[in-house]
Design an enzyme around this catalytic site. Structure first.
Site, short mmCIF file in Angstrom:
data_model
loop_
_atom_site.label_atom_id
_atom_site.label_comp_id
_atom_site.label_asym_id
_atom_site.label_seq_id
_atom_site.Cartn_x
_atom_site.Cartn_y
_atom_site.Cartn_z
N HIS A 172 0.81 -1.22 0.00
CA HIS A 172 0.00 0.00 0.00
C HIS A 172 0.85 1.27 0.00
CE1 HIS A 172 0.50 0.00 4.40
NE2 HIS A 172 0.16 1.27 4.37
N GLU A 210 6.42 4.70 13.64
CA GLU A 210 5.03 4.72 14.10
C GLU A 210 5.00 4.93 15.61
OE1 GLU A 210 2.34 1.73 12.08
OE2 GLU A 210 4.22 0.65 12.09
N ASP A 229 7.41 -7.19 8.40
CA ASP A 229 6.20 -6.36 8.32
C ASP A 229 6.46 -5.06 7.55
OD1 ASP A 229 3.48 -5.92 9.04
OD2 ASP A 229 4.11 -4.51 10.59
N HIS A 234 7.65 -2.41 2.42
CA HIS A 234 7.52 -0.96 2.28
C HIS A 234 8.88 -0.25 2.16
CE1 HIS A 234 3.52 -1.97 3.28
NE2 HIS A 234 3.61 -1.92 4.59
N LYS A 334 7.83 0.43 15.93
CA LYS A 334 6.56 0.74 16.59
C LYS A 334 6.88 1.44 17.90
CE LYS A 334 3.68 -2.35 14.22
NZ LYS A 334 2.89 -1.60 13.24
C1 BG6 Z 1 1.26 -2.36 7.40
C2 BG6 Z 1 1.84 -3.07 8.58
O1 BG6 Z 1 1.68 -2.96 6.20
O2 BG6 Z 1 1.68 -1.00 7.40
C3 BG6 Z 1 1.45 -2.37 9.88
O3 BG6 Z 1 1.40 -4.41 8.60
C4 BG6 Z 1 1.81 -0.91 9.82
O4 BG6 Z 1 2.07 -2.99 11.00
C5 BG6 Z 1 1.26 -0.27 8.55
O5 BG6 Z 1 1.24 -0.27 10.95
C6 BG6 Z 1 1.77 1.14 8.39
O6 BG6 Z 1 1.12 1.75 7.33
P1 BG6 Z 1 0.92 3.32 7.29
O7 BG6 Z 1 0.28 3.56 5.97
O8 BG6 Z 1 0.06 3.69 8.46
O9 BG6 Z 1 2.30 3.90 7.41
#
Ligand code: BG6
Length: 486
Positions: A172, A210, A229, A234, A334
């Site tokens: 995403h 985060e 994760d 990402h 996190k």
């Molecule tokens: C997800 C992870 O792919 O991305 C989560 O599984 C994480 O653990 C999240 O919190 C973070 O996405 P974003 O868009 O909030 O940075």
């Protein structure tokens, strides 16, 4: 194009938290074809009407601006349908086939928001019913496997049912507008390209921080950890977009070929370099925004004594002519001090200064979230007087600040909305190809193995901090500091 959007795992967290809200926004913005149905699939027995009533309050949990009015929900709900399926049962797929055959939509999207161990089975059953024809595309949600072998197993099973062009792997982050702007920055402007190389760039830092903990996902997270994760997907995807060569076109494969080359050029780890160049941490109790929060080991569904990492910082290199010797630092965690995702490009110091006083090297900060923008750090003369009253030529750091939310104030398309629309339209640029994904696993595996054999486990850090001190030491070794230490 008319469509049928089949959402497997239609009552799961991801569906109501991300996918349905994104579909609703696309509907509200008028981006969905009028003739488009959405079919939620899950195990419970319920009618279309019951599903619509179940979803309604969930969409109200969104930010105020994103909540549907009664009228908007009523119009969105007309698209919503529900089908009970047992994913192991061929009969269920026959019912799905009959539902789809009620009409002939130009595009059928099978969105697998289920546990990945079900992907092979679902793909195989779909194929057995002929639901893999050229109108059908399948979207696979992460996590796609937990190591190279499991990812290859999934890909092999998917490939037996669907061609590569029909299989869309979601990351995403690639849908975030800020990440789109990274492409625009590099390939829609001539300004930076001559500087985008080892001769001008000292190092690059990618931070995905985060403040949230693992919340209710303790069991899932404990099997996953921050490396799988966030880094394997990402962070590495961002690294490829920063480091890739200019593709010859914006075609999906032209872009993905270049990203794959970057992944293949990453310096491989061995046991020794995992020890020296990778730091893992796990949060303990601390404070976030002034409020006390518990440590990872006290979170629900986390097994006692777990060694799962909630923080990773690492140093790597892209071994090619453009980047040889330039460190790339990746960091994610996190329960860190603030929610902040950004890429910092640190340019080299000037070779010679004609000004009095210190001169800071230029810096380009690509802000991904919470703000979406660019900051270019420059040096300027303030024009004031020095202590002795003589005009001062000392330089002062200043920055150009571009906030895309201000530049483009109208409704911007969110990450999932963008990706779902692309999936419906068959635009594959922002989806991860199986070879990219497998290469990313190949690169992280030595880290997983080294950790597995290391009895020490992750280093503790207080919630609300920036991770273990060893993460600062990792960059300090090269004379670098993380942004919050500037
Ligand atoms: C997800 C992870 O792919 O991305 C989560 O599984 C994480 O653990 C999240 O919190 C973070 O996405 P974003 O868009 O909030 O940075």
């Amino acid at each position: 194009m008319s469509f049928d959007f089949v959402l497997f795992g239609g009552t799961g967290d991801l569906s109501w938290r991300k996918l349905m809200p994104a579909l609703f926004q696309a509907h509200r913005h008028g981006h969905l074809h009028a003739d488009g149905r959405i079919l939620a699939v899950a195990r419970d027995e319920q009618t279309d009407e019951q599903y619509r009533e179940w979803l309604r309050p969930k969409l109200q949990e969104a930010d105020t601006a994103k909540r549907p009015t009664d009228e908007e929900y009523a119009s969105f709900a007309q698209r919503l349908h529900y089908l009970r399926m047992d994913l192991a049962e061929p009969e269920s797929y026959k019912r799905l086939k009959a539902w789809l055959a009620e009409r002939s939509a130009e595009t059928v999207l099978m969105y697998l928001a289920t546990s990945p161990h079900l992907f092979p089975q679902v793909c195989q059953q779909l194929a057995a019913q002929g639901l893999n024809n050229e109108r059908v595309r399948v979207v696979l949600e992460k996590p796609l496997g937990h190591d190279l072998k499991s990812a290859q197993d999934i890909n092999r099973a998917v490939r037996l049912a669907f061609r590569e062009q029909q299989a869309l792997r979601i990351d995403h982050y690639l849908g975030k507008p800020s990440v789109q702007n990274l492409m625009a920055l590099r390939f829609g402007n001539v300004l930076f390209e001559p500087l985008w190389r080892r001769e001008s760039i000292a190092n690059i830092q990618i931070t995905l921080a985060e403040t949230l903990g693992v919340g209710t996902r303790g069991d899932f997270y404990d099997r996953t950890g921050a490396l799988r994760d966030m880094i394997q997907n990402h962070a590495l995807q961002l690294l490829t977009m920063i480091a890739m060569e200019p593709p010859s076109s914006n075609d999906a494969d032209a872009v993905r070929d270049e990203k794959l080359k970057v992944l293949r050029s990453l310096k491989p780890y061995n046991e020794e370099t995992v020890r020296s160049d990778v730091v893992r941490g796990q949060y303990r109790a601390g404070h976030i925004d002034g409020k006390p929060v518990q440590g990872y080991l006290d979170e629900a569904k986390v097994p006692a004594g777990s060694h799962t990492e909630t923080f990773v910082a690492l140093r790597t290199e892209v071994r090619n002519w453009r980047w040889a010797g330039v460190p790339f630092y990746l960091r994610t965690g996190k329960r860190l001090a603030s929610r902040e995702s950004q890429i910092v490009v640190n340019f080299r110091p000037m070779p010679h200064s004609i000004f009095s006083g210190p001169v800071q090297p230029n810096r380009l900060v690509i802000k991904l979230q919470p703000e979406d923008g660019l900051e270019l750090h420059l040096m300027a003369v303030k024009g004031g007087a020095s202590g002795s009253g003589a005009p001062s030529d000392a330089l002062t750091p200043v920055f150009l600040d571009l906030d895309f939310d201000k530049v483009f104030p109208a409704d911007r398309v969110g990450a999932y909305e963008r990706l779902l629309l692309d999936a419906l339209a068959g635009r594959l640029n922002l989806f991860v190809r199986s070879d990219e994904q497998e290469q990313a696993w190949r690169w992280v595996e030595p880290i997983l193995h080294a950790w597995h054999d290391d009895p020490h486990g992750p280093r503790p850090y207080a919630a609300g901090s920036w991770g273990p001190a060893a993460a600062s030491a990792l960059v300090a070794r090269d004379g670098v500091s993380w942004p919050q230490e500037w």
